[in-house]
Design a protein around this motif. Structure first.
Motif, mmCIF file in Angstrom:
data_model
loop_
_atom_site.group_PDB
_atom_site.id
_atom_site.type_symbol
_atom_site.label_atom_id
_atom_site.label_comp_id
_atom_site.label_asym_id
_atom_site.label_seq_id
_atom_site.Cartn_x
_atom_site.Cartn_y
_atom_site.Cartn_z
ATOM 1 N N ARG A 60 0.829 -1.219 0.000
ATOM 2 C CA ARG A 60 0.000 0.000 0.000
ATOM 3 C C ARG A 60 0.855 1.256 0.000
ATOM 4 O O ARG A 60 0.564 2.221 -0.699
ATOM 5 C CB ARG A 60 -0.891 0.030 1.243
ATOM 6 N N ILE A 61 1.897 1.248 0.831
ATOM 7 C CA ILE A 61 2.678 2.481 0.992
ATOM 8 C C ILE A 61 3.668 2.665 -0.154
ATOM 9 O O ILE A 61 3.780 3.738 -0.723
ATOM 10 C CB ILE A 61 3.431 2.466 2.333
ATOM 11 N N MET A 62 4.369 1.581 -0.505
ATOM 12 C CA MET A 62 5.474 1.754 -1.453
ATOM 13 C C MET A 62 5.222 1.116 -2.809
ATOM 14 O O MET A 62 6.006 1.299 -3.725
ATOM 15 C CB MET A 62 6.748 1.149 -0.854
ATOM 16 N N GLY A 63 4.138 0.327 -2.917
ATOM 17 C CA GLY A 63 3.875 -0.311 -4.199
ATOM 18 C C GLY A 63 4.986 -1.274 -4.593
ATOM 19 O O GLY A 63 5.583 -1.157 -5.660
ATOM 20 N N ILE A 64 5.288 -2.249 -3.720
ATOM 21 C CA ILE A 64 6.398 -3.149 -4.031
ATOM 22 C C ILE A 64 6.029 -4.188 -5.078
ATOM 23 O O ILE A 64 6.883 -4.930 -5.553
ATOM 24 C CB ILE A 64 6.917 -3.863 -2.761
ATOM 25 N N GLY A 65 4.751 -4.256 -5.422
ATOM 26 C CA GLY A 65 4.370 -5.110 -6.545
ATOM 27 C C GLY A 65 4.388 -6.592 -6.264
ATOM 28 O O GLY A 65 4.707 -7.394 -7.135
ATOM 29 N N ILE A 66 4.018 -6.981 -5.035
ATOM 30 C CA ILE A 66 3.972 -8.428 -4.793
ATOM 31 C C ILE A 66 2.542 -8.950 -4.908
ATOM 32 O O ILE A 66 2.321 -10.052 -5.403
ATOM 33 C CB ILE A 66 4.633 -8.776 -3.445
ATOM 34 N N PHE A 67 1.555 -8.137 -4.515
ATOM 35 C CA PHE A 67 0.169 -8.581 -4.603
ATOM 36 C C PHE A 67 -0.610 -7.843 -5.690
ATOM 37 O O PHE A 67 -1.666 -8.294 -6.115
ATOM 38 C CB PHE A 67 -0.558 -8.338 -3.282
ATOM 39 N N ASP A 68 -0.146 -6.681 -6.092
ATOM 40 C CA ASP A 68 -0.930 -5.841 -6.985
ATOM 41 C C ASP A 68 -0.715 -6.256 -8.443
ATOM 42 O O ASP A 68 0.376 -6.126 -8.973
ATOM 43 C CB ASP A 68 -0.515 -4.377 -6.787
ATOM 44 N N PRO A 69 -1.775 -6.751 -9.095
ATOM 45 C CA PRO A 69 -1.596 -7.229 -10.475
ATOM 46 C C PRO A 69 -1.146 -6.113 -11.417
ATOM 47 O O PRO A 69 -0.492 -6.389 -12.420
ATOM 48 C CB PRO A 69 -2.975 -7.749 -10.857
ATOM 49 N N LYS A 70 -1.480 -4.859 -11.081
ATOM 50 C CA LYS A 70 -1.054 -3.760 -11.943
ATOM 51 C C LYS A 70 0.459 -3.655 -11.976
ATOM 52 O O LYS A 70 1.039 -3.140 -12.931
ATOM 53 C CB LYS A 70 -1.618 -2.443 -11.416
ATOM 54 N N LEU A 71 1.104 -4.093 -10.896
ATOM 55 C CA LEU A 71 2.563 -4.016 -10.831
ATOM 56 C C LEU A 71 3.182 -5.387 -11.073
ATOM 57 O O LEU A 71 4.333 -5.633 -10.736
ATOM 58 C CB LEU A 71 2.995 -3.489 -9.465
ATOM 59 N N GLY A 72 2.371 -6.297 -11.597
ATOM 60 C CA GLY A 72 2.893 -7.629 -11.876
ATOM 61 C C GLY A 72 2.804 -8.583 -10.702
ATOM 62 O O GLY A 72 3.344 -9.681 -10.736
ATOM 63 N N GLY A 73 2.104 -8.174 -9.637
ATOM 64 C CA GLY A 73 1.986 -9.056 -8.478
ATOM 65 C C GLY A 73 0.846 -10.049 -8.638
ATOM 66 O O GLY A 73 0.112 -10.021 -9.616
#
Ligand code: HEM
Ligand SMILES: [Cu+2]
Ligand SMILES: [Cu+2]
Lengths: 321, 523
Positions: B218-231
């Motif tokens: 949520r804070i940094m957008g590390i992209g592990i769960f968010d499909p938009k970031l490939g998570g």
């Protein structure tokens, strides 16, 4: 809105089974129910009987010290185990059929987005909130989400599958009954979750083929086209009056002054409306969250123009005192 | 009154900085019941909204926040700390003849973790609230309002409370047993707490890591769960249930321990199959780590994974069934007396059997596909958590009230409370099984009109439960202030806590308690 939904949810028990597989699931459901009721009666009956039969008669009662009984203990571990394995196997068998996607199936793409279902057919025909399929033909839904996780649930077919952003999942069925069957979203997706409904409309093959090639906007004025898109895709969040939902009411929008979350303001014109629809997060209206799904790529030009004209035509009702 | 742990020191600070496990138990009791009240009010409000189809009095966005608060409060602040940290803290040392737990300071710290965690969670109220449900599924929890972060952080801190309590119990059981008390002389309540503690220590850190990852996303957008970031959003579900399935055993195992105590005491008979019950606790604890995928049969996980999890879940059913049969067998040829605690124990048996068989149904793949995320599941877990755990807490409260406060409660009103809660519970939750078959999904603020009659019935039932707990509240108050003095062993029970005064003195026992060969030696 919800009141418009249809007959087949009416059943006071399992909804009508409209596929062969649904009937198989029902057999499993009934078996599980019967054996569970039997087991519950045995156990509950047992201790209720003991409670009456062995209640304390005097403070001097001397109950025997029974610490174990190997045969009994073996039986009541083994018999449940066998039953559990049996229902496990049966459940697997039916589940396996659910996961079987016939090769000759008619493929339809399904998109979930907050809080609407869109359907895209092979010939390019689109529909929202109503999935139209022919009876007796295997159908495969190829599903994905445009935002968060949703779940496509057709109670009458006894099937359900989560719809994920960023990857595809599938659901197959062969409808055996004509009619309209409700679809629910079964994975929590926010404020509109319980109104994220659709209908599966099962019709005869001929009728379906005609439907498939019909131009849905034939004979409509440009603003009527806009209205019909609005009814399908926008009413989960907007009204055509000033009433707020997830987003602002759109009546009187055109020509009004808008302030934004990140500061700044402007007077609404066609460009702003267009931007609000295609790329809503560019300027988020003050007092609202960035909740609207971008419609970029989802609307045809006539639909876009239609929406703009329709929104322009929405006037504030003068009756308000 | 003689000197005891209640009157030995006075003043608020003597409570807030106490190291006495009994006083800490009482602090937990007050905390847990306060949260139960809050969570319960949210539940009643939700049921009221569901009284009719359409929007009744709260909009969907607010309903979803109530739902989230109700679920999160009941899980993290009521049921998880409920038995271990309240009844367990008070009675584990007493039952093994110890003066206190192994680490009294850590024990106090764990209470503060709960308090700080819940305050942090409540901060979310200032930030548009949280509406994710207690499961925080991604990517919705990444997109929705900022309040989520506070609740996630709060749950993270509360997790330490759980870990510390578990650690303390494990060490206490290993090192502080009275002379002559081997593992097979431990009361079954202690066995159940011990198994629970193992899960708390092993599983809770996974929740902590998951929640940290979610915050980082949520804070940094590390992209592990968010499909938009490939998570991968489903990865979150795996992580979450890897903790939360074992967590449902954190909720139910201690309850099973309480029931074992109640049934032997009020049947005046040694427990049937002591070792079977003890080992099945440990067995359940072990297997519980490998069944999380049964929450995800329709999540898109592969068919084979689904089959494996269905199979493993069936295996957990066996030790659970064994326990139920053992309790029933214990009553056979007993000398059974239906004081209020025993009524609750029987209520538990009744409801837990229904919760259990519906659990097996849900573990059956094709069945689950239809009822997953419907009201069938809501009914199932309330049968287990409320019908099971909450009945056990309430029964345990009545049972040990004389020991904790040296006062008897009013038997008549105790029974009334049971009937209200028991009947109300079934009226509330039984119709929900049928709603589930009909296809009503859970977490719905609104529903099609066909579902209305059963929802109305369910709302009526919720008022009965509410009334039942009001009665419980007054029965306890009456007992505290006006109750008859309790003797040291009003029930004729044989575990060690009944060998000391009611209420017990500061370090529990005046003279070293006598440990028998069998913890349930009645004849
Ligand atoms: C007073 C009796 C209670 C009533 C009337 C009640 C009612 C409800 C209702 C209406 C829901 C929403 C169901 C849904 O749409 O998914 C719910 C969810 C839930 N309840 Fe209760 N409840 C009660 C007691 C409890 C207790 C004691 C617990 C303790 C464990 C509990 C745990 C939960 C959980 C974990 C959820 C799920 C929340 C979520 O979906 O995020 N409930 N309850
Ligand atoms: Cu949804
Ligand atoms: Cu589970």
């Amino acid at each position: 809105m919800l009141y418009l939904l249809i007959n087949s949810a009416e059943a006071a028990w399992l909804p009508v089974a409209a596929t062969d597989l649904a009937k198989e699931v029902d057999q499993l459901i009934y078996f599980l129910l019967e054996i569970s009721v039997l087991a519950s009666i045995l156990v509950i009956g047992g201790f209720v009987y003991f409670s009456i039969r062995f209640r304390r008669k005097s403070e001097a009662d001397k109950p025997p010290a029974i610490t174990h009984h190997y045969l009994l203990e073996f039986l009541w571990s083994f018999i449940p185990f066998v039953i559990f394995m049996f229902v496990f196997g049966w459940g697997w068998l039916v589940y396996d059929k659910m996961r079987d996607h016939p090769k000759n199936a008619l493929e339809i793409h399904v998109y979930g987005q907050m809080w609407n279902w869109d359907f895209v057919y092979k010939n390019g025909r689109k529909s929202s909130r109503v999935l139209t399929v022919p009876v007796d033909k295997p159908v495969k839904l190829i599903m994905s989400s445009r935002d968060v996780i949703h779940s496509f649930f057709i109670p009458s077919f006894r099937i359900k599958q989560d719809v994920l952003p960023g990857s595809y999942t599938a659901l197959s069925f062969t409808a055996r009954k004509k009619g309209k069957f409700p679809v629910f979203c079964a994975e929590f997706c926010g404020a509109g979750h319980s109104s994220m409904l659709a209908t599966v409309h099962v019709m005869g093959l001929r009728e379906w083929e005609e439907w498939l090639v019909k131009d849905p906007y034939k004979g409509m004025s440009i603003s009527q086209i806009g209205e019909s898109v609005f009814q399908k895709s926008c009413t989960a969040c907007h009204t055509a009056t000033q009433e707020k939902r997830i987003g602002p009411g759109l009546a009187g929008l055109f020509g009004a002054k808008r302030e934004f979350e990140k500061g700044g303001s402007l007077v609404v014109d066609e460009n702003y409306i267009r931007e609000s629809i295609l790329n809503p997060s560019a300027r988020v209206v003050k007092g609202y969250g960035n909740m609207m799904t971008p419609f970029a790529g989802l609307l045809q030009e006539e639909e876009m123009t239609g929406l703009i004209e329709y929104i322009k035509s929405l006037k504030i009702e003068q009756k308000d005192k | 009154m003689s000197v005891n742990y209640l009157n030995e020191k006075k003043g608020l600070t003597s409570w807030l900085f106490t190291l006495d496990h009994k006083r800490i138990g009482i602090l937990y009791m007050i905390t847990v019941f306060t949260f139960f009240l809050v969570g319960g009010v949210f539940a009643l409000l939700m049921r009221l909204e569901l009284f009719g189809a359409g929007e009744t009095f709260i909009p969907a966005s607010v309903y979803n926040q109530f739902m989230t608060f109700h679920g999160a409060i009941m899980v993290f602040m009521v049921i998880i700390p409920g038995i271990p940290a309240f009844l367990g803290n008070f009675f584990l040392p007493l039952q093994i003849g110890a003066k206190d737990v192994a680490f009294p300071r850590v024990n106090l710290l764990s209470w503060y973790c709960l308090i700080v965690g819940s305050i942090v969670a409540l901060c979310s109220l200032f930030f548009n609230g949280v509406d994710t449900g207690w499961t925080f599924y991604t990517p919705y929890s990444i997109r929705t309002d900022n309040g989520t972060l506070w609740v996630v952080l709060g749950a993270f801190i509360m997790g330490f409370s759980s870990i510390l309590t578990g650690l303390n119990f494990i060490v206490t059981v290993h090192t502080l047993r009275a002379k002559g008390m081997g593992f097979f002389q431990l009361p079954l309540f202690v066995w159940s707490l011990y198994s629970t503690a193992i899960i708390q220590v092993l599983a809770t850190p996974v929740l902590a890591i998951t929640l940290l990852l979610l915050s980082a996303e949520r804070i940094m957008g590390i992209g592990i769960f968010d499909p938009k970031l490939g998570g991968d959003p489903v990865l979150f579900q795996h992580f979450f249930w890897f903790y939360s399935h074992p967590a449902v055993y954190i909720m139910i195992l201690p309850a099973m321990g309480v029931i074992s105590e109640l049934i032997t005491t009020f049947s005046r008979k040694t427990i049937f199959g002591y070792k079977a019950i003890a080992f099945s606790s440990v067995g359940i604890a072990a297997v519980s780590f490998f069944v999380w995928g049964h929450h995800m049969f329709v999540s898109g996980q592969s068919e084979w994974v689904g089959v494996l999890f269905s199979f493993l879940t069936m295996l957990v059913g066996v030790p659970t069934a064994i326990k139920v049969f053992n309790w029933v067998a214990t009553m056979y040829q007993g000398s059974i007396k239906f004081d209020t605690p025993m009524l609750y124990a029987n209520g538990f048996l009744f409801l837990f059997v229904i919760g259990g068989v519906t659990g097996i149904m849900l573990a059956t793949l094709a069945f689950d596909v239809h009822v997953h995320d419907t009201y069938f599941v809501v009914a199932h877990f309330h049968y287990v958590m409320v019908g099971g755990t909450l009945m056990a807490i309430t029964g345990g409260l009545y049972y040990w009230l004389p020991k904790m406060f040296g006062r008897m409660y009013n038997e008549f009103w105790g029974r009334i409370s049971f009937f209200l809660i028991f009947v109300g519970f079934n009226v509330t939750f039984f119709p929900q099984f049928i709603l589930g078959f009909m296809g009503m999904p859970r977490r719905y603020h609104d529903y099609v009109p066909a579902y209305e009659p059963l929802n109305q019935l369910s709302t009526f039932g919720s008022w009965m439960i509410g009334l039942g707990f009001v009665v419980v509240f007054f029965v306890v108050l009456q007992a505290l202030f006006k109750g008859e003095k309790a003797s040291s062993n009003p029930w004729g029970a044989v575990t060690l806590e009944w060998q000391t005064d009611s209420p017990p003195p500061h370090e529990n026992f005046h003279k070293t308690p006598v440990v028998g060969k069998n913890p349930y030696e009645y004849s």
